[in-house]
Scaffold this active site. Structure first.
Site, PDB file in Angstrom:
ATOM      1  N   CYS A 175       8.832  13.483  -8.717  1.00 45.86           N
ATOM      2  CA  CYS A 175       9.460  14.580  -7.603  1.00 45.86           C
ATOM      3  C   CYS A 175      10.214  16.056  -7.900  1.00 45.86           C
ATOM      4  O   CYS A 175       9.997  17.075  -7.102  1.00 45.86           O
ATOM      5  CB  CYS A 175       9.243  14.190  -6.510  1.00 45.86           C
ATOM      6  SG  CYS A 175       8.128  13.243  -6.411  1.00 45.86           S
ATOM      7  N   GLU A 202      -8.119   3.024  15.311  1.00 46.31           N
ATOM      8  CA  GLU A 202      -7.189   1.162  15.428  1.00 46.31           C
ATOM      9  C   GLU A 202      -7.035   0.843  16.624  1.00 46.31           C
ATOM     10  O   GLU A 202      -6.031   1.534  17.377  1.00 46.31           O
ATOM     11  CB  GLU A 202      -6.362   1.137  14.783  1.00 46.31           C
ATOM     12  CG  GLU A 202      -6.953   0.782  12.869  1.00 46.31           C
ATOM     13  CD  GLU A 202      -6.238   0.666  12.358  1.00 46.31           C
ATOM     14  OE1 GLU A 202      -5.103   0.454  12.296  1.00 46.31           O
ATOM     15  OE2 GLU A 202      -6.085   1.336  10.867  1.00 46.31           O
ATOM     16  N   CYS A 251       3.444   7.637  -6.108  1.00 46.10           N
ATOM     17  CA  CYS A 251       3.802   9.213  -5.653  1.00 46.10           C
ATOM     18  C   CYS A 251       2.908  10.002  -5.857  1.00 46.10           C
ATOM     19  O   CYS A 251       1.935  10.518  -6.793  1.00 46.10           O
ATOM     20  CB  CYS A 251       5.130   9.384  -7.118  1.00 46.10           C
ATOM     21  SG  CYS A 251       6.150  10.471  -7.469  1.00 46.10           S
ATOM     22  N   CYS A 304       9.595  10.796  -1.716  1.00 50.52           N
ATOM     23  CA  CYS A 304       9.538   9.699  -3.240  1.00 50.52           C
ATOM     24  C   CYS A 304      10.755  10.628  -3.595  1.00 50.52           C
ATOM     25  O   CYS A 304      10.880  12.041  -3.715  1.00 50.52           O
ATOM     26  CB  CYS A 304       8.028   9.775  -4.661  1.00 50.52           C
ATOM     27  SG  CYS A 304       9.022   9.450  -5.813  1.00 50.52           S
ATOM     28  N   CYS A 342      10.901  10.091  -7.736  1.00 47.63           N
ATOM     29  CA  CYS A 342      11.391  10.145  -8.924  1.00 47.63           C
ATOM     30  C   CYS A 342      11.685  11.198  -9.321  1.00 47.63           C
ATOM     31  O   CYS A 342      11.523  12.720  -9.235  1.00 47.63           O
ATOM     32  CB  CYS A 342      10.212   9.746  -9.681  1.00 47.63           C
ATOM     33  SG  CYS A 342       8.807  10.392  -9.059  1.00 47.63           S
ATOM     34  N   ARG A 384       0.625  -0.868   0.502  1.00 48.10           N
ATOM     35  CA  ARG A 384       0.020  -0.148  -0.091  1.00 48.10           C
ATOM     36  C   ARG A 384       1.000   1.133  -0.280  1.00 48.10           C
ATOM     37  O   ARG A 384       1.901   0.956  -0.091  1.00 48.10           O
ATOM     38  CB  ARG A 384      -0.829   0.270   1.099  1.00 48.10           C
ATOM     39  CG  ARG A 384      -0.062   0.419   2.783  1.00 48.10           C
ATOM     40  CD  ARG A 384      -1.122  -0.352   3.861  1.00 48.10           C
ATOM     41  NE  ARG A 384       0.073  -0.779   5.449  1.00 48.10           N
ATOM     42  CZ  ARG A 384      -0.678  -1.009   6.306  1.00 48.10           C
ATOM     43  NH1 ARG A 384      -2.162  -0.204   6.338  1.00 48.10           N
ATOM     44  NH2 ARG A 384      -0.421  -0.516   7.307  1.00 48.10           N
ATOM     45  N   GLU A 425      -2.802  -9.098   5.651  1.00 46.99           N
ATOM     46  CA  GLU A 425      -2.591  -9.181   7.716  1.00 46.99           C
ATOM     47  C   GLU A 425      -2.808 -10.493   8.735  1.00 46.99           C
ATOM     48  O   GLU A 425      -3.389  -9.442   9.021  1.00 46.99           O
ATOM     49  CB  GLU A 425      -3.234  -7.428   7.550  1.00 46.99           C
ATOM     50  CG  GLU A 425      -2.371  -6.663   7.013  1.00 46.99           C
ATOM     51  CD  GLU A 425      -3.563  -5.120   7.730  1.00 46.99           C
ATOM     52  OE1 GLU A 425      -4.605  -4.956   7.998  1.00 46.99           O
ATOM     53  OE2 GLU A 425      -2.416  -3.844   7.629  1.00 46.99           O
ATOM     54  N   GLN A 426      -2.815 -11.424   7.837  1.00 44.96           N
ATOM     55  CA  GLN A 426      -3.277 -12.247   8.598  1.00 44.96           C
ATOM     56  C   GLN A 426      -2.828 -12.730  10.083  1.00 44.96           C
ATOM     57  O   GLN A 426      -3.485 -13.336  10.786  1.00 44.96           O
ATOM     58  CB  GLN A 426      -2.876 -13.727   7.900  1.00 44.96           C
ATOM     59  CG  GLN A 426      -3.183 -13.942   6.887  1.00 44.96           C
ATOM     60  CD  GLN A 426      -2.358 -14.887   5.655  1.00 44.96           C
ATOM     61  OE1 GLN A 426      -2.554 -15.823   6.651  1.00 44.96           O
ATOM     62  NE2 GLN A 426      -2.047 -14.622   4.057  1.00 44.96           N
ATOM     63  N   GLU A 459      -3.149   6.827   7.136  1.00 42.47           N
ATOM     64  CA  GLU A 459      -1.952   6.613   7.669  1.00 42.47           C
ATOM     65  C   GLU A 459      -0.729   7.565   6.842  1.00 42.47           C
ATOM     66  O   GLU A 459       0.430   6.570   6.689  1.00 42.47           O
ATOM     67  CB  GLU A 459      -1.247   4.990   8.219  1.00 42.47           C
ATOM     68  CG  GLU A 459      -2.759   4.800   9.320  1.00 42.47           C
ATOM     69  CD  GLU A 459      -1.870   3.643   9.648  1.00 42.47           C
ATOM     70  OE1 GLU A 459      -2.007   3.175  10.659  1.00 42.47           O
ATOM     71  OE2 GLU A 459      -1.453   3.160   8.798  1.00 42.47           O
TER      72      GLU A 459
END
Length: 645
Positions: A156, A304, A107, A151, A153, A103, A352-353, A142
């Site tokens: 940027c 959370e 950019c 970034c 690249c 996730r 995220e198991q 988040e």
């Protein structure tokens, strides 16, 4: 007040929806958070939107009295977007393009990514503009987490050059002057010549590196602002939130600047994570909560909260029975007025198991479920007190530029400003003193005690406000490496350290030393001896009273800790990192001078007061795995007592 769970119905069979929602009602929920990672489900092909799945979820939730927090899904772009526009993917400083997956891989300078983000947020808002059951919109997820704040690249670089050109009014000579590019013959003839501060031999110019940090932060702030603008244009009364991760002071994003765009700041609180053998200390958890509350200076939500062990590939320790419930109460004690658990049911598939939910994939309610249920039942009894604003008597100030300056030039292998803030915050926390952790740009005139730790970058506006605060009767503690640099991250010519604060502090710093050990040098005072380390200023008093001095050969003439009366108040200077006993004695004097009550609490016990007037409660929390007696009350292991006062 909202209490609920994070729910990902798209990850389960559709036939489970009704049973899941019925059980959430049984749990005591009145809200669910959905949608934040479901972009493909909402837009399976470019421009073809389908919200029917979530229409059913929202309708079914509404029938049961469950409100909805809906997340814009922009943190996890779909595979079709990366396939059609592979250049949306960001680059680390090595120059290699990140692979699609995970996730936060896009950019923020990529126009195809930004265009599709605008489209999905606009379509969402238009589709649900009349949906009364959506009580809040969470933008993205988040910001800046897991290295997504930077970034490197070519896009940027071009945008950074344009950002610099606008900052300096198109005058590259002004940039050369501000940066001091005559050093190492780095003068630029045009903004097109300016590099990103990627790896080089030795290091890049510190002023360039600070502007790079600011640029990275501004990219994310602008990204957040665009989503907020879209939502408010289409849904004028929308309540907009964002779920900030931990460690905000270490990221290249100014979370306070992002929070200014929001109606509510929210926090993802993880006292345990992968690889931890034991949870964070209670005072460190408290610091994170006080920092999030300080982003807007208002109560916040926990989006959370956890009940079980957590981790992606490596898990951490399992919270003991009652311990995670205690952390939920601790959040309420520090200004939380709405809490959701991550997650309703742990994932059976995907990355995220091993992030345990209230239920495991076997779908059987056990301890974690019933512990959360009991928290929801208990906390609702104190809604009036817990929804009132918090009013702390002490403040710790921080500055984004200063934190970035230390990321750029750490100066000591042991010096981490966040850790130093936590060290000072912890003493007040253990004494039962409420603390706001706030940006230095905020008004701090109403606090009894203000702490200014390692604020390397300052300006005349800040130093004038600090001096006015002390002169009017405030008590301030300023620490080493404060007021060292200007806003360009340069040393200040012609002024002694701390810059523009020597009169208030009654001293000047003539030399400094980076100490690579925590107990490197001896300290002495009229009352005893101690040790210090990490870093030290060689302080020459110029009216200040010496509380502690260095006691090693060659440096006995220099002060380490001082106090200076200034106007109606007092300014203390901490020139090093002393041992716990010295620091505790100093804070005893600070709290006495500031007229702050110091509670005598056993180790691992926390006390907080919430509410106003006749609707006040005292929350007494035992973070120990054993029974304790505190303030005349018996508390079991991880026990909590909430009483009206």
């Amino acid at each position: 007040m909202y209490f609920g769970v994070d729910y990902y119905p798209e990850q389960w069979e559709p036939g489970m929806l009704d049973e899941d929602l019925d059980r959430m009602v049984e749990l005591g929920c009145n809200v669910i958070r959905i949608g934040e990672f479901a972009w493909h489900l909402m837009e399976p092909q470019e421009g073809k939107f389908d919200f029917s799945f979530f229409d059913r979820v929202i309708a079914a939730a509404g029938k049961r009295g469950l409100s909805v927090i809906f997340g814009t899904p922009t943190a996890a772009p779909p595979a079709w977007l990366a396939h059609a526009h592979p250049d949306i993917l960001s680059q680390p400083e090595t120059g290699a393009t990140r692979a699609y997956g995970g996730r936060h891989v896009a950019c923020y300078s990529s126009e195809p990514y930004l265009e599709r983000c605008r489209a999905i947020v606009t379509a969402l808002a238009e589709h649900y503009r009349g949906e009364r059951n959506i009580v809040a919109w969470q933008i993205d997820n988040e910001f800046g987490h897991e290295g997504s704040d930077k970034c490197w690249c070519p896009r940027c670089r071009r945008k950074f050059q344009g950002w610099l050109s606008r900052k300096f009014g198109g005058d590259v000579s002004a940039l050369n002057s501000a940066y001091g590019t005559a050093f190492w013959s780095q003068e630029y003839n045009s903004f097109d010549e300016i590099p990103l501060p990627a790896p080089t031999i030795t290091v890049h110019n510190p002023a360039l590196r600070l502007d790079w940090e600011r640029f990275c932060s501004e990219k994310i702030r602008a990204f957040a602002e665009e989503q907020c603008d879209i939502l408010r244009r289409i849904i004028p009364n929308a309540c907009i939130i964002h779920d900030f991760p931990g460690g905000g002071l270490t990221k290249s994003v100014d979370y306070a600047a992002v929070s200014a765009l929001l109606d509510k700041a929210a926090y993802n609180n993880y006292p345990v994570w992968g690889g931890q053998r034991e949870p964070l200390p209670p005072e460190e958890i408290a610091f994170g909560l006080d920092y999030i509350r300080g982003l807007k200076g208002e109560n916040f939500w926990i989006t959370e909260a956890i009940m079980g062990a957590q981790g992606h590939d490596i898990t951490g320790c399992l919270p003991r029975p009652g311990q995670a419930k205690l952390w939920s109460w601790q959040a309420m004690a520090h200004g939380c007025d709405g809490l959701l658990y991550f997650r309703y049911r742990g994932a059976a598939k995907g990355a995220e198991q091993f992030c345990c939910g209230l239920l495991d994939p076997d779908n059987v309610p056990r301890r974690r479920f019933f512990e959360a249920q009991s928290f929801f039942s208990e906390v609702k009894q104190f809604e009036a007190a817990l929804s009132a604003p918090m009013r702390a008597e002490a403040a710790i100030l921080y500055d984004y530029d200063s934190l970035a300056s230390f990321r750029i030039q750490r100066q000591s292998l042991l010096l981490e400003p966040e850790r130093e803030m936590k060290r000072l915050h912890g003493i007040l926390h253990r004494s039962g003193v409420g603390v706001d952790v706030i940006p230095a740009s905020r008004d701090f005139s109403g606090y009894k005690l203000v702490i200014v730790p390692n604020m390397a970058v300052t300006d005349q506006d800040f130093t004038a406000r600090l001096k006015a605060y002390v002169a009017s009767g405030g008590v301030a503690l300023v620490t080493f490496r404060t007021a060292v640099k200007d806003r360009d991250n340069n040393l200040v010519f012609g002024k002694s350290l701390p810059v523009d604060l020597t009169d208030m502090l009654g001293l000047c710093v003539v030399e400094t030393e980076s100490l690579q050990e925590p107990d490197a040098v001896p300290l002495a005072s009229e009352s005893g001896r101690g040790t210090a380390g990490v870093f030290r200023d060689m302080v020459v008093p110029q009216g200040a009273h010496v509380l502690w001095r260095y006691d090693d050969e060659f440096y006995r003439q220099y002060a380490a800790v001082t106090r200076c009366d200034y106007g109606l108040g007092a300014a203390y200077y901490l020139g090093t990192v002393p041992d716990a006993a010295v620091l505790d004695a100093l804070f005893g004097e600070l709290m006495s001078r500031a007229v702050l009550e110091r509670l005598e609490l056993p180790e691992g016990v926390e006390c907080a007061v919430r509410g106003e007037g006749e609707r006040r409660v005292r929350i007494l929390m035992n973070h120990n795995a054993r029974p304790v007696t505190a303030l005349g009350r018996e508390l079991g292991p991880f026990g909590v007592e909430v009483t009206s006062i």
